[in-house]
Design an enzyme around this catalytic site. Sequence first.
Site, PDB file in Angstrom:
ATOM      1  N   TYR A  21      -2.081   5.562  -1.540  1.00 16.38           N
ATOM      2  CA  TYR A  21      -1.672   5.919  -0.076  1.00 16.38           C
ATOM      3  C   TYR A  21      -0.148   5.378   0.081  1.00 16.38           C
ATOM      4  O   TYR A  21       0.317   5.653   1.220  1.00 16.38           O
ATOM      5  CB  TYR A  21      -2.668   5.573   0.715  1.00 16.38           C
ATOM      6  CG  TYR A  21      -4.054   6.191   0.596  1.00 16.38           C
ATOM      7  CD1 TYR A  21      -4.150   7.560   0.838  1.00 16.38           C
ATOM      8  CD2 TYR A  21      -5.233   5.535   0.064  1.00 16.38           C
ATOM      9  CE1 TYR A  21      -5.497   8.079   0.742  1.00 16.38           C
ATOM     10  CE2 TYR A  21      -6.361   6.054  -0.291  1.00 16.38           C
ATOM     11  CZ  TYR A  21      -6.451   7.273   0.420  1.00 16.38           C
ATOM     12  OH  TYR A  21      -7.577   8.380   0.207  1.00 16.38           O
ATOM     13  N   HIS A  34      -3.194  15.215   4.899  1.00 15.25           N
ATOM     14  CA  HIS A  34      -3.678  14.348   3.857  1.00 15.25           C
ATOM     15  C   HIS A  34      -2.514  13.343   3.030  1.00 15.25           C
ATOM     16  O   HIS A  34      -1.771  14.279   2.707  1.00 15.25           O
ATOM     17  CB  HIS A  34      -4.622  14.770   2.908  1.00 15.25           C
ATOM     18  CG  HIS A  34      -5.839  15.332   3.284  1.00 15.25           C
ATOM     19  ND1 HIS A  34      -6.900  14.819   3.617  1.00 15.25           N
ATOM     20  CD2 HIS A  34      -6.145  16.724   3.405  1.00 15.25           C
ATOM     21  CE1 HIS A  34      -7.844  15.796   4.376  1.00 15.25           C
ATOM     22  NE2 HIS A  34      -7.146  16.888   3.987  1.00 15.25           N
TER      23      HIS A  34
END
Length: 152
Positions: A24, A101
């Site tokens: 991430y 996302h």
Amino acid sequence: MSKTLLLINGPNLNLLGTREPEIYGNTTLADVEDAAQKQTDDLGIKLHTFQSNHEGAIIDRIHEARGNCQFIIINPGGLTHTSVALRDALLGVEIPFLELHVSNVHAREPWRHHSYLSDKAVGVICGLGVFGYTAAIDFVAHKLGASKSAKP
Ligand SMILES: O=C1C[C@@](O)(C(=O)O)C[C@@H](O)[C@@H]1O
């Protein structure tokens, strides 16, 4: 007409920047929201941000947006792959939404490939890292007819 955008981040996205950084990245949610604020200020779009780890709280926030918000950008986190209730909430308020996302869910575990939202979303952004939020806001500005010269 004033243009209002709601940016929702779901479970565990409060940990962005510290959580599994190899997937991430290192940018925090506060950084993302600050950048989103600047970007929408420039575009004359009013921005509301919301993060929760609780499905019901997210659903309540979506209901609150009914009638006073033109677009939703949502990173539903793990609820993407589990939540019929979140899908129903987004459909119930009839606000167009983008699904976002940070990671490319299609390059990850097979169970992340399915989303309860994608077929109802205006579009899906995934795998662009946190730049996805910038791209999503640009798209919303285009959709709402907002431009850089616009004043709120
Ligand atoms: O929490 C998340 C984050 C995520 O939505 C993303 O931003 O890449 C992807 C989801 O599969 C995961 O559960």
